[in-house]
Write a protein that holds these residues in place. Structure first.
Motif, PDB file in Angstrom:
ATOM      1  N   ARG A   1       4.732  12.179  -6.509  1.00  0.00           N
ATOM      2  CA  ARG A   1       4.886  12.398  -7.948  1.00  0.00           C
ATOM      3  C   ARG A   1       3.571  12.861  -8.575  1.00  0.00           C
ATOM      4  O   ARG A   1       3.569  13.699  -9.485  1.00  0.00           O
ATOM      5  N   ALA A   2       2.486  12.319  -8.080  1.00  0.00           N
ATOM      6  CA  ALA A   2       1.168  12.660  -8.633  1.00  0.00           C
ATOM      7  C   ALA A   2       0.627  13.975  -8.085  1.00  0.00           C
ATOM      8  O   ALA A   2      -0.441  14.433  -8.503  1.00  0.00           O
ATOM      9  N   GLY A   3       1.359  14.587  -7.148  1.00  0.00           N
ATOM     10  CA  GLY A   3       0.873  15.819  -6.534  1.00  0.00           C
ATOM     11  C   GLY A   3      -0.335  15.577  -5.643  1.00  0.00           C
ATOM     12  O   GLY A   3      -1.107  16.490  -5.373  1.00  0.00           O
ATOM     13  N   HIS A   4      -0.493  14.343  -5.155  1.00  0.00           N
ATOM     14  CA  HIS A   4      -1.640  13.955  -4.339  1.00  0.00           C
ATOM     15  C   HIS A   4      -1.222  14.037  -2.867  1.00  0.00           C
ATOM     16  O   HIS A   4      -0.998  13.010  -2.202  1.00  0.00           O
ATOM     17  N   THR A   5      -1.138  15.261  -2.349  1.00  0.00           N
ATOM     18  CA  THR A   5      -0.610  15.467  -0.998  1.00  0.00           C
ATOM     19  C   THR A   5      -1.473  14.814   0.064  1.00  0.00           C
ATOM     20  O   THR A   5      -0.966  14.266   1.048  1.00  0.00           O
ATOM     21  N   GLU A   6      -2.775  14.873  -0.127  1.00  0.00           N
ATOM     22  CA  GLU A   6      -3.679  14.267   0.855  1.00  0.00           C
ATOM     23  C   GLU A   6      -3.416  12.765   0.993  1.00  0.00           C
ATOM     24  O   GLU A   6      -3.388  12.218   2.101  1.00  0.00           O
ATOM     25  N   MET A   7      -3.204  12.115  -0.132  1.00  0.00           N
ATOM     26  CA  MET A   7      -2.888  10.677  -0.118  1.00  0.00           C
ATOM     27  C   MET A   7      -1.559  10.433   0.584  1.00  0.00           C
ATOM     28  O   MET A   7      -1.438   9.501   1.400  1.00  0.00           O
TER      29      MET A   7
ATOM     30  N   PRO B   1       4.530  -7.133  -4.919  1.00  0.00           N
ATOM     31  CA  PRO B   1       5.699  -6.597  -5.640  1.00  0.00           C
ATOM     32  C   PRO B   1       5.416  -6.273  -7.105  1.00  0.00           C
ATOM     33  O   PRO B   1       5.868  -5.246  -7.617  1.00  0.00           O
ATOM     34  N   GLY B   2       4.666  -7.136  -7.791  1.00  0.00           N
ATOM     35  CA  GLY B   2       4.349  -6.870  -9.197  1.00  0.00           C
ATOM     36  C   GLY B   2       3.471  -5.642  -9.352  1.00  0.00           C
ATOM     37  O   GLY B   2       3.696  -4.801 -10.230  1.00  0.00           O
ATOM     38  N   LEU B   3       2.466  -5.524  -8.495  1.00  0.00           N
ATOM     39  CA  LEU B   3       1.586  -4.354  -8.533  1.00  0.00           C
ATOM     40  C   LEU B   3       2.358  -3.073  -8.239  1.00  0.00           C
ATOM     41  O   LEU B   3       2.151  -2.045  -8.884  1.00  0.00           O
ATOM     42  N   LEU B   4       3.263  -3.147  -7.242  1.00  0.00           N
ATOM     43  CA  LEU B   4       4.019  -1.960  -6.865  1.00  0.00           C
ATOM     44  C   LEU B   4       4.918  -1.498  -8.008  1.00  0.00           C
ATOM     45  O   LEU B   4       4.988  -0.299  -8.313  1.00  0.00           O
ATOM     46  N   GLU B   5       5.603  -2.438  -8.659  1.00  0.00           N
ATOM     47  CA  GLU B   5       6.483  -2.047  -9.770  1.00  0.00           C
ATOM     48  C   GLU B   5       5.686  -1.458 -10.927  1.00  0.00           C
ATOM     49  O   GLU B   5       6.130  -0.508 -11.576  1.00  0.00           O
ATOM     50  N   LEU B   6       4.486  -1.990 -11.178  1.00  0.00           N
ATOM     51  CA  LEU B   6       3.638  -1.409 -12.222  1.00  0.00           C
ATOM     52  C   LEU B   6       3.212  -0.003 -11.832  1.00  0.00           C
ATOM     53  O   LEU B   6       3.261   0.927 -12.660  1.00  0.00           O
ATOM     54  N   ALA B   7       2.823   0.183 -10.577  1.00  0.00           N
ATOM     55  CA  ALA B   7       2.407   1.511 -10.118  1.00  0.00           C
ATOM     56  C   ALA B   7       3.546   2.511 -10.219  1.00  0.00           C
ATOM     57  O   ALA B   7       3.353   3.666 -10.643  1.00  0.00           O
ATOM     58  N   LEU B   8       4.755   2.090  -9.860  1.00  0.00           N
ATOM     59  CA  LEU B   8       5.917   2.993  -9.930  1.00  0.00           C
ATOM     60  C   LEU B   8       6.235   3.358 -11.379  1.00  0.00           C
ATOM     61  O   LEU B   8       6.563   4.513 -11.678  1.00  0.00           O
ATOM     62  N   LEU B   9       6.142   2.380 -12.285  1.00  0.00           N
ATOM     63  CA  LEU B   9       6.383   2.678 -13.701  1.00  0.00           C
ATOM     64  C   LEU B   9       5.336   3.656 -14.225  1.00  0.00           C
ATOM     65  O   LEU B   9       5.661   4.603 -14.947  1.00  0.00           O
ATOM     66  N   LEU B  10       4.082   3.439 -13.869  1.00  0.00           N
ATOM     67  CA  LEU B  10       3.018   4.355 -14.291  1.00  0.00           C
ATOM     68  C   LEU B  10       3.317   5.774 -13.795  1.00  0.00           C
ATOM     69  O   LEU B  10       3.155   6.749 -14.540  1.00  0.00           O
ATOM     70  N   ALA B  11       3.781   5.885 -12.557  1.00  0.00           N
ATOM     71  CA  ALA B  11       4.093   7.212 -12.010  1.00  0.00           C
ATOM     72  C   ALA B  11       5.278   7.829 -12.725  1.00  0.00           C
ATOM     73  O   ALA B  11       5.278   9.030 -13.034  1.00  0.00           O
ATOM     74  N   ARG B  12       6.301   7.021 -13.005  1.00  0.00           N
ATOM     75  CA  ARG B  12       7.479   7.560 -13.710  1.00  0.00           C
ATOM     76  C   ARG B  12       7.118   8.014 -15.117  1.00  0.00           C
ATOM     77  O   ARG B  12       7.781   8.903 -15.670  1.00  0.00           O
ATOM     78  N   GLN B  13       6.078   7.418 -15.689  1.00  0.00           N
ATOM     79  CA  GLN B  13       5.639   7.812 -17.029  1.00  0.00           C
ATOM     80  C   GLN B  13       4.471   8.803 -16.988  1.00  0.00           C
ATOM     81  O   GLN B  13       3.794   9.024 -17.987  1.00  0.00           O
ATOM     82  N   ASN B  14       4.251   9.385 -15.790  1.00  0.00           N
ATOM     83  CA  ASN B  14       3.250  10.447 -15.608  1.00  0.00           C
ATOM     84  C   ASN B  14       1.816   9.991 -15.867  1.00  0.00           C
ATOM     85  O   ASN B  14       0.950  10.818 -16.171  1.00  0.00           O
ATOM     86  N   GLN B  15       1.555   8.713 -15.737  1.00  0.00           N
ATOM     87  CA  GLN B  15       0.186   8.190 -15.863  1.00  0.00           C
ATOM     88  C   GLN B  15      -0.383   8.073 -14.443  1.00  0.00           C
ATOM     89  O   GLN B  15      -0.542   6.985 -13.888  1.00  0.00           O
TER      90      GLN B  15
ATOM     91  N   LYS C   1      -3.253   8.792 -12.768  1.00  0.00           N
ATOM     92  CA  LYS C   1      -4.548   8.263 -12.312  1.00  0.00           C
ATOM     93  C   LYS C   1      -4.447   6.759 -12.033  1.00  0.00           C
ATOM     94  O   LYS C   1      -4.805   6.284 -10.940  1.00  0.00           O
ATOM     95  N   GLU C   2      -3.933   6.012 -13.003  1.00  0.00           N
ATOM     96  CA  GLU C   2      -3.805   4.564 -12.819  1.00  0.00           C
ATOM     97  C   GLU C   2      -2.728   4.245 -11.784  1.00  0.00           C
ATOM     98  O   GLU C   2      -2.849   3.275 -11.029  1.00  0.00           O
ATOM     99  N   ALA C   3      -1.684   5.063 -11.738  1.00  0.00           N
ATOM    100  CA  ALA C   3      -0.620   4.841 -10.751  1.00  0.00           C
ATOM    101  C   ALA C   3      -1.172   4.919  -9.334  1.00  0.00           C
ATOM    102  O   ALA C   3      -0.872   4.062  -8.489  1.00  0.00           O
ATOM    103  N   VAL C   4      -1.990   5.940  -9.085  1.00  0.00           N
ATOM    104  CA  VAL C   4      -2.571   6.112  -7.749  1.00  0.00           C
ATOM    105  C   VAL C   4      -3.523   4.966  -7.421  1.00  0.00           C
ATOM    106  O   VAL C   4      -3.495   4.409  -6.312  1.00  0.00           O
ATOM    107  N   GLU C   5      -4.363   4.580  -8.375  1.00  0.00           N
ATOM    108  CA  GLU C   5      -5.311   3.476  -8.142  1.00  0.00           C
ATOM    109  C   GLU C   5      -4.566   2.183  -7.829  1.00  0.00           C
ATOM    110  O   GLU C   5      -4.943   1.430  -6.910  1.00  0.00           O
ATOM    111  N   THR C   6      -3.502   1.924  -8.585  1.00  0.00           N
ATOM    112  CA  THR C   6      -2.727   0.695  -8.376  1.00  0.00           C
ATOM    113  C   THR C   6      -1.983   0.750  -7.047  1.00  0.00           C
ATOM    114  O   THR C   6      -1.893  -0.258  -6.327  1.00  0.00           O
ATOM    115  N   ALA C   7      -1.461   1.914  -6.703  1.00  0.00           N
ATOM    116  CA  ALA C   7      -0.742   2.072  -5.438  1.00  0.00           C
ATOM    117  C   ALA C   7      -1.679   1.845  -4.248  1.00  0.00           C
ATOM    118  O   ALA C   7      -1.306   1.184  -3.268  1.00  0.00           O
TER     119      ALA C   7
END
Length: 436
Positions: free
Chosen positions: A123-129, A78-92, A94-100
């Motif tokens: 959000r990251a435009g990573h359709t393959e993922m 849960p902690g990792l997921l919330e960090l990944a979602l925040l990173l994505a909402r802030q358009n970061q 690369k780290e969002a995808v790695e954390t996800a």
């Protein structure tokens, strides 16, 4: 033994989550302070603290709290997921995808994690993922309608049209009156360059809602016709959903430089900034940012309220109108603006047969019009709706309309508008001047 007895923080954490959800942030903070006093190193407290901070507008504090939560429990999903979602909402992204990807590997059967990971991929435009995790989701919940729809859309986005249409076929067969599945198949056929294959679907949609403007638009396409413009009911939800990350996506990912180029051109002609500018399809205000505050009026027009909300944050526009540009031009008084711009707008607004004469009427003497277009082959139709769903215009047709409207001079420059799938999108920019 009760959960509360074994976990004395649980009641505080549950209460704090409810308070955050209700927007009662002050009391949520007090509740989290109580929880922190009971267990100072509880990663759940810092995770909820991060959610609270973001909701309060303190993004820096949200990152600090969520990173603290992850440092205390590096493998806690849960902690990792919330960090990944925040990173994505802030358009970061690369780290969002790695954390996800990390949290997906830790909790491969958690459907809440799956939903968050798919959202981050989109959000990251990573359709393959996204496709990879959607297929994994369908192994967990076979036949899930929502996951199948998302998968079919993403397959179309990747250019895997046959696979996409096959998935939509199965959905329509199973749910013949489901508008989302019918519309999805229509859109997939359009993207595949085969709109006529969707006639049965558009007929079914019109049977469900005969007056629906979007369904009527699709029916025209399926019948081999080119609608004059896309209905606002189709474009508005698209841009509402993109508003939050539009700037970063366009400028960084798609290398969209047209607002800067046109802004420089306008300021070179009017260095004192004593001008009124009408920004048609202003979006998130990219042109406004390049122009800055004017000693006149900068007016933005866009059918998407979410885009206008983003543009307003720049504090350079004097007012906005939430209408489509055709209505805006038709209803604007004569000789009001020194500059009218419409950048990357007619790819959705379509026909310019009335827009160009109206722009000439609305311009003051000596005024300047700058419109951009995607390029249609000069040997074909004046207006072409491409498989991308965007309009392309014939250069010679646009020039003829400008001359017929009475513009004293017309300059047309071929350019690369932006990139798509790492390929250049060719277009042209028309700069036309009204007689002084």
């Amino acid at each position: 033994m009760s959960a509360t007895a074994t976990d004395p923080n649980l009641k505080h954490l549950t209460k704090a989550r409810e308070q955050i959800a209700k927007g009662d942030l002050k009391n949520a903070a007090l509740t989290l302070n109580q929880a922190n006093a009971l267990w100072p190193q509880d990663p759940r407290v810092f995770m909820l603290g991060g959610l609270l901070a973001e909701k309060a507008g303190n993004v820096k504090g949200a990152f600090e709290a969520l990173r603290k939560s992850v440092s205390l429990a590096p493998d806690w999903g849960p902690g990792l997921l919330e960090l990944a979602l925040l990173l994505a909402r802030q358009n970061q992204f690369k780290e969002a995808v790695e954390t996800a990807e990390k949290v997906a590997a830790l909790e491969p059967k958690n459907l809440q994690v799956l939903a968050g990971v798919i959202d981050i991929a989109h959000r990251a435009g990573h359709t393959e993922m996204a496709i990879r995790h959607l297929r994994r989701g369908l192994e967990l919940v076979p036949g899930d309608q929502s996951l199948r729809r998302l998968l079919a859309k993403d397959l179309s986005e990747q250019g895997k049209h046959d696979e996409s249409i096959a998935e939509w076929d199965a959905l329509v067969q199973q749910f013949p009156s489901d508008p989302q599945s019918l519309v999805g198949r229509v859109q997939a056929c359009i993207a595949a360059g085969k709109p006529q294959d969707a006639r049965e679907n558009t007929a079914a949609l019109l049977g469900l809602a005969p007056a629906d403007a979007v369904y009527q638009y699709y029916a025209q396409l399926a019948a081999g016709e080119t609608p004059a413009q896309q209905p606002a009911e189709l474009t508005r939800p698209l841009f509402d959903s993109m508003a939050e990350f539009y700037d970063l996506h366009m400028v960084r990912s798609l290398k969209y430089q047209l607002p800067k180029q046109v802004g420089d051109k306008i300021l070179a002609r009017h260095p004192d900034k004593k001008i009124n500018v009408l920004d048609l399809g202003c979006g998130t205000g990219l042109l406004g940012v390049c122009l800055g505050r004017l000693d006149g009026a900068l007016v933005g027009v866009d059918p998407s309220m979410k885009m206008i909300e983003q543009a307003a944050r720049h504090n350079v526009y004097d007012r906005f109108h939430t209408v489509n540009l055709h209505d805006a031009l038709r209803e604007t008084p004569d000789a009001l603006y020194q500059v009218i711009a419409a950048l990357d707008v007619f790819i959705y607004a379509g026909d310019v047969a009335q827009a160009i004469p109206n722009a000439h009427r609305v311009l003051a003497a000596g005024g300047m019009m700058v419109f951009s277009f995607e390029t249609a082959p000069d040997q074909g139709a004046d207006l072409v709706l491409q498989p991308s769903g965007r309009y392309a215009h014939k250069r010679s047709h646009v020039q003829a309309l400008c001359e017929a409207a009475g513009f004293a001079s017309v300059a047309i420059e071929d350019t690369v508008l932006r990139e798509e799938n790492h390929q250049p999108v060719n277009g042209f920019v028309v700069t036309a001047y009204k007689a002084a």
